[in-house]
Design a protein around this motif. Sequence first.
Motif, PDB file in Angstrom:
ATOM      1  N   LEU A 143       0.827  -1.208   0.000  1.00 42.80           N
ATOM      2  CA  LEU A 143       0.000   0.000   0.000  1.00 42.80           C
ATOM      3  C   LEU A 143       0.862   1.259   0.000  1.00 42.80           C
ATOM      4  N   LEU A 144       1.954   1.217   0.749  1.00 47.25           N
ATOM      5  CA  LEU A 144       2.815   2.394   0.853  1.00 47.25           C
ATOM      6  C   LEU A 144       3.509   2.720  -0.462  1.00 47.25           C
ATOM      7  N   VAL A 145       3.880   1.688  -1.209  1.00 45.82           N
ATOM      8  CA  VAL A 145       4.591   1.932  -2.473  1.00 45.82           C
ATOM      9  C   VAL A 145       3.626   2.121  -3.636  1.00 45.82           C
ATOM     10  N   GLY A 146       2.329   2.087  -3.353  1.00 37.12           N
ATOM     11  CA  GLY A 146       1.340   2.363  -4.397  1.00 37.12           C
ATOM     12  C   GLY A 146       0.864   1.162  -5.169  1.00 37.12           C
ATOM     13  N   LEU A 147       1.250  -0.054  -4.754  1.00 38.90           N
ATOM     14  CA  LEU A 147       0.799  -1.260  -5.463  1.00 38.90           C
ATOM     15  C   LEU A 147      -0.489  -1.792  -4.829  1.00 38.90           C
ATOM     16  N   ASN A 148      -1.489  -0.930  -4.780  1.00 38.90           N
ATOM     17  CA  ASN A 148      -2.774  -1.324  -4.199  1.00 38.90           C
ATOM     18  C   ASN A 148      -3.388  -2.502  -4.929  1.00 38.90           C
ATOM     19  N   GLY A 149      -3.180  -2.548  -6.263  1.00 37.34           N
ATOM     20  CA  GLY A 149      -3.770  -3.615  -7.056  1.00 37.34           C
ATOM     21  C   GLY A 149      -3.291  -4.994  -6.638  1.00 37.34           C
ATOM     22  N   ILE A 150      -2.057  -5.090  -6.155  1.00 37.73           N
ATOM     23  CA  ILE A 150      -1.537  -6.368  -5.674  1.00 37.73           C
ATOM     24  C   ILE A 150      -1.990  -6.615  -4.239  1.00 37.73           C
ATOM     25  N   ALA A 151      -1.962  -5.573  -3.418  1.00 39.03           N
ATOM     26  CA  ALA A 151      -2.326  -5.711  -2.006  1.00 39.03           C
ATOM     27  C   ALA A 151      -3.766  -6.208  -1.837  1.00 39.03           C
ATOM     28  N   ILE A 152      -4.673  -5.682  -2.666  1.00 40.37           N
ATOM     29  CA  ILE A 152      -6.088  -6.019  -2.477  1.00 40.37           C
ATOM     30  C   ILE A 152      -6.438  -7.430  -2.909  1.00 40.37           C
ATOM     31  N   LEU A 153      -5.454  -8.174  -3.402  1.00 37.71           N
ATOM     32  CA  LEU A 153      -5.704  -9.584  -3.718  1.00 37.71           C
ATOM     33  C   LEU A 153      -6.149 -10.348  -2.478  1.00 37.71           C
ATOM     34  N   ILE A 154      -5.665  -9.935  -1.300  1.00 40.89           N
ATOM     35  CA  ILE A 154      -6.013 -10.665  -0.074  1.00 40.89           C
ATOM     36  C   ILE A 154      -6.938  -9.866   0.836  1.00 40.89           C
ATOM     37  N   ALA A 155      -7.393  -8.703   0.387  1.00 36.53           N
ATOM     38  CA  ALA A 155      -8.339  -7.916   1.189  1.00 36.53           C
ATOM     39  C   ALA A 155      -9.696  -8.635   1.181  1.00 36.53           C
ATOM     40  N   PRO A 156     -10.301  -8.921   2.328  1.00 39.49           N
ATOM     41  CA  PRO A 156     -11.485  -9.785   2.385  1.00 39.49           C
ATOM     42  C   PRO A 156     -12.699  -9.253   1.640  1.00 39.49           C
ATOM     43  N   TYR A 157     -13.056  -7.986   1.859  1.00 39.61           N
ATOM     44  CA  TYR A 157     -14.240  -7.437   1.208  1.00 39.61           C
ATOM     45  C   TYR A 157     -14.055  -7.372  -0.304  1.00 39.61           C
ATOM     46  N   SER A 158     -12.863  -6.949  -0.740  1.00 36.45           N
ATOM     47  CA  SER A 158     -12.576  -6.871  -2.166  1.00 36.45           C
ATOM     48  C   SER A 158     -12.583  -8.255  -2.802  1.00 36.45           C
ATOM     49  N   ALA A 159     -12.021  -9.240  -2.094  1.00 38.87           N
ATOM     50  CA  ALA A 159     -11.991 -10.606  -2.615  1.00 38.87           C
ATOM     51  C   ALA A 159     -13.407 -11.153  -2.789  1.00 38.87           C
ATOM     52  N   TYR A 160     -14.258 -10.919  -1.811  1.00 36.91           N
ATOM     53  CA  TYR A 160     -15.635 -11.398  -1.922  1.00 36.91           C
ATOM     54  C   TYR A 160     -16.369 -10.678  -3.049  1.00 36.91           C
ATOM     55  N   GLY A 161     -16.159  -9.379  -3.169  1.00 33.55           N
ATOM     56  CA  GLY A 161     -16.790  -8.621  -4.246  1.00 33.55           C
ATOM     57  C   GLY A 161     -16.395  -9.134  -5.612  1.00 33.55           C
ATOM     58  N   ARG A 162     -15.100  -9.468  -5.791  1.00 31.63           N
ATOM     59  CA  ARG A 162     -14.647 -10.032  -7.068  1.00 31.63           C
ATOM     60  C   ARG A 162     -15.365 -11.332  -7.377  1.00 31.63           C
TER      61      ARG A 162
END
Length: 488
Positions: free
Chosen positions: A113-132
């Motif tokens: 998240l700090l380096v701006g790679l949100n797209g990779i970080a959200i692979l394991i984010a629970p709400y985002s994963a369920y939404g996908r």
Amino acid sequence: MLQKIRIVLGTIFFVCITAMFLDFTGTAHRWLSWMAKLQFLPAVLGLNILAILIVLALTLLSGRIYCSVICPAGVYQDLVSKIASKKKKNRFSFSKENRILRFSVLGVFVVLLLVGLNGIAILIAPYSAYGRMVQNLLQPIYIGVNNLLARAAEHYESYAFYEVDVWIRSLPVFIVAVVTFIAFTVLAWRGGRTWCNNVCPVGTVLGYVSKFSLFKIRIDDSKCVNCKMCEKNCKSSCIDIKTHTIDHSRCVSCMTCLTKCKKDAIHFSIASKANTTADQPDTTLRAMLTTGAVLAASSVAKAQEKQFDGGLAIIEDKKVPARDIPVKPAGSHSLRSFTNSCTGCQLCVAACPNGVLRPSTNLSTFMQPEMGFERGYCRPECTRCGEVCPAGAINPITREQKTSIRAGHAVWIRQNCVPVTDSVACGNCARHCPSGAIMMVPLEDNPGLKIPTIDTERCIGCGACEHLCPSRPLSAIYVEGNLVHGEM
């Protein structure tokens, strides 16, 4: 009774959040969007202080109740685990916390998240994963059933339903959704809350906070007969009946152990000092999480600074133009603020009625939505994406505001334009421009034909010109995004 209340509340949240990802009419979002705003990671990235305080207050009061009631990914795992438990009863046992794995994953997540790679970080984010999973795997089925009903209703001259296109917006994201679904299902089937208590960064953070919770599950030594029924039915594998202790950093307050104990030896009550001593976090973890929180907060603060043919000819599909700057929805203010706030949950993609939003395949912004105009254009009267975004990446705006926000600007490609290539009149782009930003002027070497000229100060980047341009396979006019959205 506590377990029944938890199941009822969890079911309500699960069904309603799922309905938001399935619904393409906007009805569910209008009434239920507050549930999406309660999701922890979107609230943190969007600086939704009220939502953050509510989740932390619930955790400090009753432990990780968020994970078993509010988080749809957590409820989904409980559902899979319950089905698996019907085939094999009493299938769990205590396992020690894998602290190194949990905090390593959290550390990597924060760094990304700090380096701006949100797209990779959200692979394991629970709400985002369920939404996908819901948007890519379940919504096409839902729309398919709707289309069958629409055809049946039309046969009886009823228009209670209307047909909607079913299409894969991004093959890479679809594959990610399939892999995520398999991982969630297999892990929940085999080990209950394995994902939550080893991978999920939200679970790790709330697990740390829950060690200070007021109400906790506790075991009464004087009544316990060591039957292990609580331990064998704990899907978090956090009850050690040998020592009569519970790892409250992994306990999700599901209350299953209360119903399994026949000796009334387990209670959900105010934690005593004796019960909480073993749960006090060591100074290393305290320092690590404090540092991570400070870094995340500074990162967020920095981010805030910052087809149709009338004849019988076969129409070739349009190709997506190579944009130097992706087009982001009106209300996102700038490319930087959007990228740093978006959790890639796909809720706006599911809600877009015009087929404009689709997940990005770019590594740095993977799964975050961007605009494409092959199937439609962003209608000035539509503000659906800003209404449903739980992270504040797309802010709510009025219809009047949208017509004055310059999210992008049109670019004309001379060698693709029909009057130039085929010497025939067109003017489609000018006729359909809702902001009057395109005018037709005489072609230099053939004054009888006209070509478009664009006033970039009036263009709002809606994509109507690109979508309706008859040129194939590449449009003669396309939209480039603006780094910072301006106003007319």
